[in-house]
Design a protein around this motif. Structure first.
Motif, PDB file in Angstrom:
ATOM      1  N   GLU A 101     -45.765 -22.563 -79.366  1.00  0.00           N
ATOM      2  CA  GLU A 101     -45.034 -21.787 -80.369  1.00  0.00           C
ATOM      3  C   GLU A 101     -44.127 -22.682 -81.206  1.00  0.00           C
ATOM      4  O   GLU A 101     -43.919 -22.438 -82.401  1.00  0.00           O
TER       5      GLU A 101
ATOM      6  N   VAL B  86     -46.214 -24.096 -83.979  1.00  0.00           N
ATOM      7  CA  VAL B  86     -46.453 -23.082 -85.019  1.00  0.00           C
ATOM      8  C   VAL B  86     -45.201 -22.872 -85.877  1.00  0.00           C
ATOM      9  O   VAL B  86     -45.277 -22.802 -87.113  1.00  0.00           O
ATOM     10  N   ASN B  87     -44.058 -22.779 -85.218  1.00  0.00           N
ATOM     11  CA  ASN B  87     -42.805 -22.562 -85.961  1.00  0.00           C
ATOM     12  C   ASN B  87     -42.499 -23.738 -86.888  1.00  0.00           C
ATOM     13  O   ASN B  87     -42.054 -23.544 -88.026  1.00  0.00           O
TER      14      ASN B  87
ATOM     15  N   ARG C  22     -44.807 -23.543 -89.815  1.00  0.00           N
ATOM     16  CA  ARG C  22     -44.381 -22.471 -90.725  1.00  0.00           C
ATOM     17  C   ARG C  22     -43.174 -22.909 -91.541  1.00  0.00           C
ATOM     18  O   ARG C  22     -43.102 -22.649 -92.761  1.00  0.00           O
TER      19      ARG C  22
ATOM     20  N   SER D 236     -49.433 -21.674 -96.851  1.00  0.00           N
ATOM     21  CA  SER D 236     -49.024 -20.879 -95.686  1.00  0.00           C
ATOM     22  C   SER D 236     -49.794 -21.368 -94.471  1.00  0.00           C
ATOM     23  O   SER D 236     -50.757 -22.137 -94.592  1.00  0.00           O
ATOM     24  N   ILE D 237     -49.381 -20.930 -93.280  1.00  0.00           N
ATOM     25  CA  ILE D 237     -50.120 -21.309 -92.071  1.00  0.00           C
ATOM     26  C   ILE D 237     -51.159 -20.236 -91.765  1.00  0.00           C
ATOM     27  O   ILE D 237     -51.042 -19.087 -92.197  1.00  0.00           O
TER      28      ILE D 237
ATOM     29  N   ALA E 183     -53.157 -17.372 -90.231  1.00  0.00           N
ATOM     30  CA  ALA E 183     -52.739 -16.183 -89.484  1.00  0.00           C
ATOM     31  C   ALA E 183     -53.232 -16.196 -88.054  1.00  0.00           C
ATOM     32  O   ALA E 183     -52.636 -15.549 -87.182  1.00  0.00           O
TER      33      ALA E 183
ATOM     34  N   ASP F 234     -50.445 -17.552 -85.940  1.00  0.00           N
ATOM     35  CA  ASP F 234     -49.099 -17.045 -86.221  1.00  0.00           C
ATOM     36  C   ASP F 234     -48.925 -15.660 -85.613  1.00  0.00           C
ATOM     37  O   ASP F 234     -49.551 -14.689 -86.058  1.00  0.00           O
ATOM     38  N   GLU F 235     -48.073 -15.564 -84.616  1.00  0.00           N
ATOM     39  CA  GLU F 235     -47.829 -14.274 -83.971  1.00  0.00           C
ATOM     40  C   GLU F 235     -47.237 -13.257 -84.942  1.00  0.00           C
ATOM     41  O   GLU F 235     -47.424 -12.049 -84.775  1.00  0.00           O
ATOM     42  N   ARG F 236     -46.531 -13.715 -85.963  1.00  0.00           N
ATOM     43  CA  ARG F 236     -45.956 -12.806 -86.950  1.00  0.00           C
ATOM     44  C   ARG F 236     -47.039 -12.129 -87.793  1.00  0.00           C
ATOM     45  O   ARG F 236     -46.788 -11.104 -88.414  1.00  0.00           O
ATOM     46  N   GLN F 237     -48.212 -12.749 -87.812  1.00  0.00           N
ATOM     47  CA  GLN F 237     -49.333 -12.185 -88.558  1.00  0.00           C
ATOM     48  C   GLN F 237     -50.437 -11.669 -87.632  1.00  0.00           C
ATOM     49  O   GLN F 237     -51.562 -11.447 -88.064  1.00  0.00           O
TER      50      GLN F 237
ATOM     51  N   ALA G  65     -50.577 -18.287 -80.569  1.00  0.00           N
ATOM     52  CA  ALA G  65     -50.214 -19.699 -80.642  1.00  0.00           C
ATOM     53  C   ALA G  65     -51.159 -20.583 -79.853  1.00  0.00           C
ATOM     54  O   ALA G  65     -51.279 -21.786 -80.131  1.00  0.00           O
TER      55      ALA G  65
END
Length: 481
Positions: A126, A129-130, A133, A345-346, A348, A351-354, A358
């Motif tokens: 994670e 990924v962060n 992002r 952008s990263i 999806a 990306d857990e937000r999308q 991870a």
């Protein structure tokens, strides 16, 4: 001398003293008024005795005022350019500041290395990924800021063109009024002050040369050779847009240039017809500095996307699939590079937000299920491709090969050098403007000298009043005989 002639002489002296005191008072009151020219009363001896008031002279140094106007234009030009470059540099940050572009690339690389040592740790995946992002967000934000600066420059051009047209019309009207007043024998000093104030406003927008014409009129020419006013007035036209996007350029016909009396003129910084002042700086920001900054940032974003969408790096990808970094969720298309930094952008899938997971950072962007949690080969591959040296496909970075961090360092160092050069020009222009402004003030109203003159006027007034009093006493004496 008869009593009547003495009385007449004294009366003309009183009138001259009163007019002189008004002139001196106006000088003192307007000592700091922009465009004000110090006045002096012209007196001469009358052939029949007494004092004649011949008029008022407005004392200015035209050459000094012209140089001050050119310096004002140069300062505004350098200042606007510096503000843009400084703002852009602040957005990207310098390498020694936290959350800068360099720091975020370094953090992304550090997170990859950390995850490689423990590929089974979800928090480390994670973290990768962060960090990715945050890097994409900063680049996208910088692109948005560039376009906002270009949009603001476009709006400023419209405002300044309107102000320029209004000021030129004002100068023309004052030219006519000055000629009429001079023909009627009136004082044109106040009208000339108003005209000079308008010329100073014009000079801050466009550097101009002022040429005297008959009957107190003036002509204005830009240093680029355009006739702004010489009898008639040039009509300058510009059509602003609401929002400038990366695709919109002057060369592409998406943005308005300038027309003068219906004819298009150049607006570039090298040979712009109205360049050199704040108007030229706004065109340079919109059409040159902003476009160059967007091009460099797009080239950096392209390099970043292409590093991670290579199937040789991530075996789960097919040719044409999007990698870790994407162009609005899809793979990069070389034919659609313009504005890619704004769309960066990263993926999806990670990306857990999308709605992603991870663990695909470890097992592959297109992996359907988790693999061996201890397998760090993809993470090592991602780390290696980030540090691998590649020749940028586009952008002005030279012919060398760069790692991602080196490419960022090159971009920020180029920006820093441009900003430093702009600040140097700004400092020089500011110093020159301050010196010339001080010289203008030095040749303007000297309040100490004006007060000394006022004392002399008071003495002359008292002397003439005493003369009238003495004549009155003599007349009274004669009448009593």
């Amino acid at each position: 001398m008869t009593i009547s002639s003495a009385l007449s002489n004294a009366m003309t002296g009183l009138r001259a003293a009163g007019r002189n005191s008004e002139t001196i008072s106006a000088n003192i009151a307007n000592a700091m008024t922009p465009g004000y020219g110090v006045r002096s009363l012209d007196l001469s001896s009358s052939q029949i005795g007494g004092v004649n008031i011949d008029g008022i002279t407005r004392n200015v140094n035209p050459a000094l005022l012209a140089d001050r106007g050119l310096a004002d234009a140069a300062f505004n030009n350098a200042n606007d350019r510096t503000i843009f470059l400084k703002g852009y540099e602040d957005t990207l940050g310098t390498p020694d500041t936290a959350n800068s572009l360099s720091a975020r690339v370094a953090e992304f690389e550090s997170q990859l290395i950390t995850a490689t040592s423990r590929p089974d740790a979800p928090e480390r995946l994670e973290g990768v990924v962060n960090a990715a992002r945050d890097l994409a967000t900063l680049i996208s934000s910088a692109s948005n800021d560039i376009q906002e600066s270009r949009s603001e420059a476009d709006r400023n051009i419209g405002i300044q063109v309107d102000k320029l047209n209004s000021s030129l019309a004002g100068v023309k009207e004052l030219n006519v009024q000055i000629t009429k007043t001079a023909v009627l024998g009136g004082d044109t000093s106040a009208l000339q002050d108003n005209r000079q104030a308008l010329v100073d406003e014009i000079s801050s927008i466009v550097p101009v040369r002022q040429i005297p014409r008959d009957n107190g009129q003036i002509a204005l020419y830009s240093t680029g050779g355009v006739i702004l006013i010489d009898g008639g007035v040039a009509e300058i036209e510009f059509s602003p847009v609401n929002q400038v996007t990366p695709y919109m350029t002057l060369a592409g016909g998406h943005l308005s240039g300038l027309t003068i009396d219906g004819y298009p003129v150049r607006t570039d910084s090298a040979r712009g017809a109205l360049g050199g002042g704040s108007l030229g700086a706004q065109f340079e920001i919109r059409d040159e500095l902003g476009v160059d900054a967007q091009t460099q940032l797009d080239a950096l974003s392209r390099d970043l996307i292409e590093r991670f969408q290579d199937p040789a790096v991530d075996a789960s990808l097919a040719v044409g699939d999007a990698g870790l970094f994407t162009d609005s969720g899809i793979a990069f298309d070389p034919l659609n590079e313009v504005g890619v930094s704004e769309r960066l952008s990263i993926n999806a899938a990670v990306d857990e937000r999308q709605g992603g997971e991870a663990w695909r950072i470890r097992d592959g962007i297109n992996a359907a299920v988790q693999g061996d949690v201890g397998d760090s080969r993809l993470l090592q591959s991602l780390s290696s491709t980030l540090s691998a040296k590649r020749v940028p496909a586009t952008g002005d970075f030279g012919s060398g090969a760069f790692s991602a961090i080196n490419l960022v360092a090159t971009l920020t160092s180029q920006l820093g050098a441009d900003r430093a050069q702009a600040e140097q020009s700004q400092t020089f222009a500011s110093t020159q403007l301050n010196e010339l402004t001080q010289l203008v003030f030095a040749e303007g109203v000297d309040t100490d000298q004006e007060l000394q003159r006022l004392l002399l006027v008071e003495q002359a007034y008292a002397a003439n009043a005493r003369m009238i009093s003495a004549a009155d006493e003599m007349m009274q004496t004669i009448l009593r005989l």
